[in-house]
Design an enzyme around this catalytic site. Structure first.
Site, PDB file in Angstrom:
ATOM      1  N   PRO A  77       0.825  -1.213   0.000  1.00  0.00           N
ATOM      2  CA  PRO A  77       0.000   0.000   0.000  1.00  0.00           C
ATOM      3  C   PRO A  77       0.857   1.259   0.000  1.00  0.00           C
ATOM      4  O   PRO A  77       1.863   1.343   0.702  1.00  0.00           O
ATOM      5  CB  PRO A  77      -0.800  -0.123   1.293  1.00  0.00           C
ATOM      6  CG  PRO A  77      -0.906  -1.590   1.512  1.00  0.00           C
ATOM      7  CD  PRO A  77       0.393  -2.173   1.025  1.00  0.00           C
ATOM      8  N   CYS A  78       0.441   2.224  -0.804  1.00  0.00           N
ATOM      9  CA  CYS A  78       1.309   3.373  -1.064  1.00  0.00           C
ATOM     10  C   CYS A  78       0.752   4.682  -0.537  1.00  0.00           C
ATOM     11  O   CYS A  78       1.277   5.740  -0.858  1.00  0.00           O
ATOM     12  CB  CYS A  78       1.563   3.492  -2.556  1.00  0.00           C
ATOM     13  SG  CYS A  78       0.059   3.613  -3.555  1.00  0.00           S
ATOM     14  N   GLN A  79      -0.301   4.648   0.290  1.00  0.00           N
ATOM     15  CA  GLN A  79      -0.870   5.915   0.754  1.00  0.00           C
ATOM     16  C   GLN A  79       0.184   6.785   1.436  1.00  0.00           C
ATOM     17  O   GLN A  79       0.248   7.988   1.240  1.00  0.00           O
ATOM     18  CB  GLN A  79      -2.026   5.677   1.739  1.00  0.00           C
ATOM     19  CG  GLN A  79      -3.251   5.065   1.110  1.00  0.00           C
ATOM     20  CD  GLN A  79      -3.263   3.551   1.275  1.00  0.00           C
ATOM     21  OE1 GLN A  79      -2.228   2.907   1.209  1.00  0.00           O
ATOM     22  NE2 GLN A  79      -4.438   2.983   1.476  1.00  0.00           N
ATOM     23  N   PHE A  81       3.369   6.848   0.974  1.00  0.00           N
ATOM     24  CA  PHE A  81       4.454   7.297   0.118  1.00  0.00           C
ATOM     25  C   PHE A  81       3.995   8.267  -0.967  1.00  0.00           C
ATOM     26  O   PHE A  81       4.797   8.894  -1.632  1.00  0.00           O
ATOM     27  CB  PHE A  81       5.111   6.097  -0.576  1.00  0.00           C
ATOM     28  CG  PHE A  81       5.826   5.171   0.362  1.00  0.00           C
ATOM     29  CD1 PHE A  81       6.703   5.662   1.317  1.00  0.00           C
ATOM     30  CD2 PHE A  81       5.623   3.809   0.300  1.00  0.00           C
ATOM     31  CE1 PHE A  81       7.369   4.808   2.183  1.00  0.00           C
ATOM     32  CE2 PHE A  81       6.283   2.946   1.155  1.00  0.00           C
ATOM     33  CZ  PHE A  81       7.160   3.440   2.097  1.00  0.00           C
ATOM     34  N   ASN A 118       5.762   0.650  -6.707  1.00  0.00           N
ATOM     35  CA  ASN A 118       5.137   1.628  -5.830  1.00  0.00           C
ATOM     36  C   ASN A 118       5.048   2.977  -6.528  1.00  0.00           C
ATOM     37  O   ASN A 118       5.511   3.145  -7.657  1.00  0.00           O
ATOM     38  CB  ASN A 118       5.910   1.741  -4.507  1.00  0.00           C
ATOM     39  CG  ASN A 118       4.979   1.931  -3.321  1.00  0.00           C
ATOM     40  OD1 ASN A 118       4.362   2.972  -3.190  1.00  0.00           O
ATOM     41  ND2 ASN A 118       4.869   0.913  -2.480  1.00  0.00           N
TER      42      ASN A 118
END
Length: 354
Positions: A77-79, A81, A118
């Site tokens: 999950p990239c929230q 970053f 990502n």
């Protein structure tokens, strides 16, 4: 290595896996917490087993493997970053550390390769130190590691989307990322053979509007063996929104909407630049994130994009059928790795074994 086995963790609907399979890998497992995305993965990866749940609670011993693992792939999950989300862009966000579960899978299963995807914002966090820390985790496990930002439209995807790829191997291969292609696919190339639709229309199947032989090379690639265009689902917008769409030219956005149609905005000038964007037919698309929320507009029709159109712009072929409610499907498409971008990376990996 007879069987080049892949495992996809944080898999979503399976765009990364689909690209790997297009390149010739056999994806055996997917791990995904969202039940609808997991259902999409299962439906479209018939030879894979899907483990649905929190990855921190899933043991690698649950994967019944008789062969070496060739590659572990995935997009944690990239929230935390993402450079577009200033509220969560800090190292206190617990989602930033879910990549350590990816490291755990690599440490315990010892694949020949890993591919971690990502958002590009990962490269900017803490002046690049976060990316270096992630790389060092894998180097400590004995992997040669490379990282690079790749543009999807350089690899046959009709979309200007860029993502960070971190690729490593323990076979002492000096990996180079694939070279960009010379030609770019446009929105027109991607959508011209799909059926005309109206606001709110929900057509499960519809005829293509162009014979296969006359379709663009990209459309032919997407159609594969499909006889119909599937999942032609369009969000129903209210009449005011549709009136606004009418005033926006290709490439335009909310700035082109007359003030008398924007009176419900306290300050029209504070609108996000990405909303009410009408796609240009003669260029690749802007980023397909959640295209309903950002109100992306069809290049020639006064309506939002359909599920199939958005999937085409992400390079999902027409026989890839998403599962779940319409709103979930929209998010699944927006979250996905474009399969053709994934394929380019895996083609490059496999080229070292030819």
């Amino acid at each position: 290595m007879k069987n080049r086995i892949g495992i996809d963790i944080f898999s979503g609907a399976g765009g990364l896996s689909l690209g790997a399979e297009m390149a010739g890998l056999s994806v055996r497992y997917g791990v995904e917490i969202n039940k609808y995305a997991a259902a999409s993965f299962a439906y479209n990866h018939k030879n894979a087993t899907v483990l649905t749940g929190d990855i921190t609670q899933i043991k690698t011993s649950e994967l019944k493997l008789n062969d070496d693992v060739f590659v572990i792939m995935g997009g944690p999950p990239c929230q935390g970053f993402s450079m577009s989300n200033t509220m969560s862009r800090n190292m206190d966000n617990e989602k930033n550390f879910l990549y350590l579960e990816f490291v755990r899978f690599v440490r315990e299963l010892k694949p020949h390769w890993f591919v971690l995807e990502n958002v590009w914002g990962l490269t900017k966090m803490n002046d690049g130190q976060i990316l270096e820390t992630i790389k060092e985790n894998f180097i400590a496990l004995g992997y040669n590691v490379k990282a690079k930002i790749l543009w999807a439209n350089d690899y046959g995807v009709p979309q200007k989307r860029y993502r960070c790829f971190i690729v490593g191997n323990r076979d002492n291969i000096d990996f180079d990322f694939p070279e960009p292609q010379d030609t770019h696919v446009t929105v027109g190339d991607a959508l011209a053979d799909l059926p005309p639709l109206v606001n709110g229309q929900m057509l499960e199947d519809a005829d293509y509007t162009v014979e296969y032989d006359n379709a663009s090379d990209y459309a032919k690639l997407m159609r594969r063996n499909s006889q119909k265009s599937k999942q032609n689902f369009v969000t129903l917008n209210n009449e005011l929104v549709i009136q606004r769409y009418h005033y926006i030219p290709q490439g335009g956005n909310w700035r082109d909407i007359p003030d008398f149609l924007m009176t419900n905005y306290a300050d029209k000038s504070r609108c996000h630049s990405g909303i009410y964007k009408r796609l240009r037919a003669d260029a690749p698309s802007v980023v397909i994130s959640n295209y309903r929320k950002s109100m992306l507009i069809h290049p020639t029709q006064d309506r939002g994009l359909s599920v199939r159109e958005a999937a085409r712009l992400q390079s999902f072929p027409d026989d890839f059928i998403f599962q779940g409610p319409h709103m979930s499907i929209q998010q699944q498409i927006g979250n996905a790795v474009p399969p053709l971008l994934s394929k380019a990376v895996f083609d490059q990996i496999l080229s070292y074994y030819e």
